[in-house]
Write an enzyme that holds these catalytic residues in place. Structure first.
Site, mmCIF file in Angstrom:
data_model
loop_
_atom_site.group_PDB
_atom_site.id
_atom_site.type_symbol
_atom_site.label_atom_id
_atom_site.label_comp_id
_atom_site.label_asym_id
_atom_site.label_seq_id
_atom_site.Cartn_x
_atom_site.Cartn_y
_atom_site.Cartn_z
ATOM 1 N N ASP A 276 35.044 40.921 39.637
ATOM 2 C CA ASP A 276 36.321 40.302 39.285
ATOM 3 C C ASP A 276 36.776 39.396 40.428
ATOM 4 O O ASP A 276 37.148 38.240 40.219
ATOM 5 C CB ASP A 276 37.362 41.405 39.026
ATOM 6 C CG ASP A 276 38.723 40.827 38.686
ATOM 7 O OD1 ASP A 276 38.773 39.905 37.865
ATOM 8 O OD2 ASP A 276 39.723 41.296 39.258
ATOM 9 N N ASP B 108 32.078 42.048 51.497
ATOM 10 C CA ASP B 108 32.906 41.247 52.426
ATOM 11 C C ASP B 108 32.110 40.045 52.927
ATOM 12 O O ASP B 108 32.608 38.916 52.971
ATOM 13 C CB ASP B 108 33.449 42.113 53.579
ATOM 14 C CG ASP B 108 32.406 43.013 54.222
ATOM 15 O OD1 ASP B 108 31.272 43.095 53.710
ATOM 16 O OD2 ASP B 108 32.725 43.635 55.248
HETATM 17 C C1 IPM Z 1 39.229 39.017 34.194
HETATM 18 C C2 IPM Z 1 40.676 39.409 34.282
HETATM 19 C C3 IPM Z 1 40.850 40.836 33.780
HETATM 20 C C4 IPM Z 1 40.039 41.733 34.696
HETATM 21 C C5 IPM Z 1 42.288 41.298 33.663
HETATM 22 C C6 IPM Z 1 43.120 40.373 32.810
HETATM 23 C C7 IPM Z 1 42.375 42.712 33.148
HETATM 24 O O1 IPM Z 1 41.149 39.250 35.572
HETATM 25 O O2 IPM Z 1 38.684 38.998 33.078
HETATM 26 O O3 IPM Z 1 38.629 38.727 35.216
HETATM 27 O O4 IPM Z 1 40.535 42.153 35.749
HETATM 28 O O5 IPM Z 1 38.898 42.031 34.355
HETATM 29 MN MN MN Z 2 39.709 38.377 36.958
#
Ligand code: IPM
Ligand code: MN
Length: 380
Positions: A253, A229
């Site tokens: 992500d 965070d």
């Molecule tokens: C990424 C994308 C993917 C993930 C999705 C499309 C599954 O957001 O490569 O960051 O969450 O890893």
């Molecule tokens: Mn992503």
């Protein structure tokens, strides 16, 4: 140009253009790689296969067996994008395009996802963040890619009212990516920041323990810890404090999309996903279906991913040439409307043409490029 250096590299690349803008941006990356092959006398072959929604439409499977076989037999994978709105808004869909990418990452053992985030001098004004904050930012995010909550056991109760996703990590999964992150820091600014939620999550406490132990092998690298965070806040308050960020799958992500704001456009963020045997290169942006076939998709993230591919095979001079071509396209404003809203005539393909030409003629004058590519004059 020294055409003898590193000549004759033979590479078979599996190309998975996927959905939405995937095909059009990937096409520009291939143009760049073909130009590199020509200039440096490498033999690069491309073999195409389907993945994602387009593969579901054709075969019912987001990652058909032939596609996986091709990826396994090639030296590397060049990936476009996947996703389609018809699946996004249907929580009951049994097959989803994203499963194709996740299965591919898992099957190829691509445990480390590397996402460089850079503030280009010429673009600091494009970011909604203040230029004095982002100027000079150069971060490399090491996101764990085949473990954690993405791949843990998923459950839904029989009545459909309770669901869970398990976030599980083993020491080995943490160690292998941590080694890569520390090694990367050694050739950068010698700092690793582990981003976690160790004040709450048991899995994060394991990350801290394992990474702290492993850091003893890298005495020249400073190790820092940050709760996710706080990291989300620090990334936009003071991104210059970071060098290498090491983190688990889901946190990586989220913070990498956030970090893309520093670069001025998500259309600039490239990535490499690597494992023991295989490697895959993809832009971090999604399939952006609203932009499909409109010529407005930014191909630079895909082109920069192609540069990461070359680097992976130690073709540093070649990768550097692509990076310089991208920098030149940015400084000449030969970029798509996300970076260049004043000029909507610069299409996806035109940016690709420019990059291709630059690779073939890196010493030509800027003015010629600009005139030719903006269709104003062809007087050389
Ligand atoms: C990424 C994308 C993917 C993930 C999705 C499309 C599954 O957001 O490569 O960051 O969450 O890893
Ligand atoms: Mn992503």
């Amino acid at each position: 140009m020294n055409k003898l250096k590193g000549a004759d590299m033979k590479l078979n690349i599996a190309v998975l253009p996927g959905d939405g803008i995937g095909p059009e941006v990937t096409e520009q990356a291939i143009k760049a790689l073909n130009a590199i092959a020509l200039e440096f006398q490498h033999n690069i072959k491309f073999k195409y296969a389907d993945v994602g929604a387009i593969a579901i439409d054709k075969t019912g499977n987001p990652l058909p067996e032939d596609t996986l076989d091709l990826c396994e037999s090639c030296d590397a994978v060049l990936f476009g994008a996947i996703g389609d709105p018809k699946y996004d808004n249907d929580p009951s869909a049994k097959v989803r395009p994203e499963q194709g990418l996740l299965q591919l990452r898992k099957s190829l053992g691509l445990y480390a996802n590397i996402r460089p985030v850079k503030a280009y001098d010429k673009l600091v004004d494009k970011s909604p963040l203040k230029s004095e904050i982002i100027s000079g930012t150069d971060i490399s995010i090491y996101r764990e890619l085949t473990g954690g909550i993405y791949f843990g056991k998923k459950q839904i109760s029989e009545d459909g009212n309770t669901a869970s996703d398990l976030c599980e990590y083993s020491r080995e999964e943490i160690e292998r990516i941590a080694h890569l992150a520390f090694k990367a820091a050694q050739s950068r600014k010698n700092k690793v920041t582990l981003v976690d939620k160790a004040n709450v999550l048991e899995s994060s406490r394991l990350w801290r323990k394992v990474v702290t132990e492993l850091a003893k092998e890298y005495t020249d690298v400073e190790l820092d810890f940050m709760f996710v965070d706080n990291a989300a806040m620090q990334l936009i308050l003071n991104p210059n404090q970071f060098d290498v960020i090491l983190t688990e799958n889901m946190f990586g992500d989220i913070i990498s999309d956030e970090a893309s704001v520093i670069g001025g456009s998500i259309g600039l963020l490239a990535s490499a996903s690597v494992g023991e045997k295989h490697a895959l290169f993809e832009p971090i942006h999604g399939s952006y279906p609203q932009a499909k076939d409109k010529g407005i998709a930014n191909p630079l993230a895909s082109i920069l991913s192609a540069a990461m591919l070359l680097e992976h095979f130690e073709l540093y001079e070649e990768a550097d040439l692509i990076n310089r071509a991208v920098e030149r396209s940015i400084s000449l404003k030969i970029t798509t409307p996300d970076l260049n809203p004043e000029n909507d005539r610069v299409t996806t393909r035109l940016v690709g043409d420019f990059i291709e030409d630059f690779i073939q003629n890196p010493n030509d004058s800027n003015i010629n490029f600009k005139n030719i590519h903006l269709g104003q004059s062809t007087i050389i």
